[in-house]
Design an enzyme around this catalytic site. Structure first.
Site, short mmCIF file in Angstrom:
data_model
loop_
_atom_site.label_atom_id
_atom_site.label_comp_id
_atom_site.label_asym_id
_atom_site.label_seq_id
_atom_site.Cartn_x
_atom_site.Cartn_y
_atom_site.Cartn_z
N ASP A 261 3.51 1.28 1.22
CA ASP A 261 2.31 1.38 0.47
C ASP A 261 1.26 0.75 1.32
OD1 ASP A 261 0.31 2.15 -1.39
OD2 ASP A 261 0.90 0.45 -2.65
N PHE A 262 -0.11 0.86 1.20
CA PHE A 262 -1.03 0.31 1.91
C PHE A 262 -1.88 -1.08 0.83
CE2 PHE A 262 -5.70 -0.37 2.91
CZ PHE A 262 -5.70 -0.89 3.81
N ASP A 263 -2.29 -0.74 -0.10
CA ASP A 263 -3.11 -1.69 -0.89
C ASP A 263 -2.16 -2.51 -1.49
OD1 ASP A 263 -5.97 -0.95 -0.65
OD2 ASP A 263 -5.10 0.85 -1.32
N ASP B 276 3.99 -2.03 -4.29
CA ASP B 276 3.41 -3.26 -5.38
C ASP B 276 2.90 -2.70 -6.54
OD1 ASP B 276 1.13 -2.12 -4.50
OD2 ASP B 276 -0.10 -3.64 -5.12
#
Length: 270
Positions: free
Chosen positions: A32-34, A206
């Site tokens: 995932d990024f954020d 997350d």
């Protein structure tokens, strides 16, 4: 392929890296990024990968079969942050967009919803409290209330009303409500397809949407005893407990993700 026994869950870190190194040519890493590769920011447009991330992903891509980022962000945003990486695939908007081999592929079922999403974003800016950050992503609209958490009930109520009226889907997240087209696509589906021919896969997430990706790894293990999937949670005070409880391992920040990967790369002799 080396005959390293598949670890049991939860695996020790050493066991997980040893299996991965032995099956590197059939291993995919998904991120995932954020909150995973970048700290979460009040302004989504200000988010940048943590300092060590770019170099770490480039090194990782050089020793495993595939590295991919699976994000709620549009591919255009991800490209602006990872343009220097030549060998990393990008899945934007939960997989509605894919950057692969130098081009963007958009889910055809979602494309007709672009005008409705633009109109929805305009109405959100006009009707929601001024403290709500409205993020238009072409194929979805995210309503952020991070800077004004007391507005959460109003924002969530408005979002659910719009979803019901327009036939949209809701994706809840960290201090955000996102409205998406009624198209079957989520991170779990990306991972299900992405591990179809893999021998090993890791997913780092997350948020609540990442649990479906964790579940996809478990489902693949259930039908293929030789496959090994590692679910890694990057903990946070907003959704951390639920996400961490669904994972094998827990890290505490994007910087910790980069450090963890760099340490693990020693298993590959790099």
């Amino acid at each position: 392929m080396a005959q390293t026994p598949r670890p049991t869950h939860p695996p020790s870190i050493d066991e997980a890296w040893a299996f991965t190194a032995a099956h590197a040519s059939a291993t995919t890493f998904f991120f995932d990024f954020d909150g995973v590769l970048s700290p979460v920011t009040d302004d989504p447009d200000a988010s940048q990968p943590a300092a060590a991330v770019l170099g770490t992903l480039e090194r990782l891509a050089g020793v495993v079969q595939r590295v991919a980022i699976v994000s709620a962000r549009p591919v255009s945003f991800l490209r602006s942050r990872f343009a220097s990486l030549d060998h990393v695939d990008l899945y934007g908007l939960y997989g509605l967009e894919v950057w692969h081999d130098g081009k963007v592929v958009t889910n055809l079922a979602a494309e007709p919803w672009v005008p409705a999403m633009a109109e929805l974003a305009d109405r959100a800016r006009a009707e929601l409290p001024a403290s709500t950050l409205v993020e238009y992503k072409r194929l979805s609209v995210a309503l952020h209330y991070r800077t004004a958490p007391h507005e959460a009930p109003a924002v969530e109520r408005w979002g659910h009303e719009q979803a019901e009226q327009l036939g949209l889907r809701i994706q809840a997240g960290r201090m955000v409500v996102e409205l998406k087209p009624p198209v079957d696509q989520d991170k779990g589906m990306v991972i299900t397809e992405g591990v179809r021919n893999a021998g090993c896969a890791w997913y780092f997430g997350d948020d609540m949407s990442d649990i479906k990706a964790f579940d996809a790894l478990r489902a693949r293990e259930a039908v293929d005893p030789s496959f090994f999937g590692v679910a890694v949670a990057v903990a946070n005070p907003e959704t951390g407990a639920e996400v961490s409880s669904a994972a094998d391992l827990t890290l505490d920040s994007p910087d910790a993700v980069a450090a963890f990967l760099n340490e693990g790369l020693r298993s590959f002799g790099v």
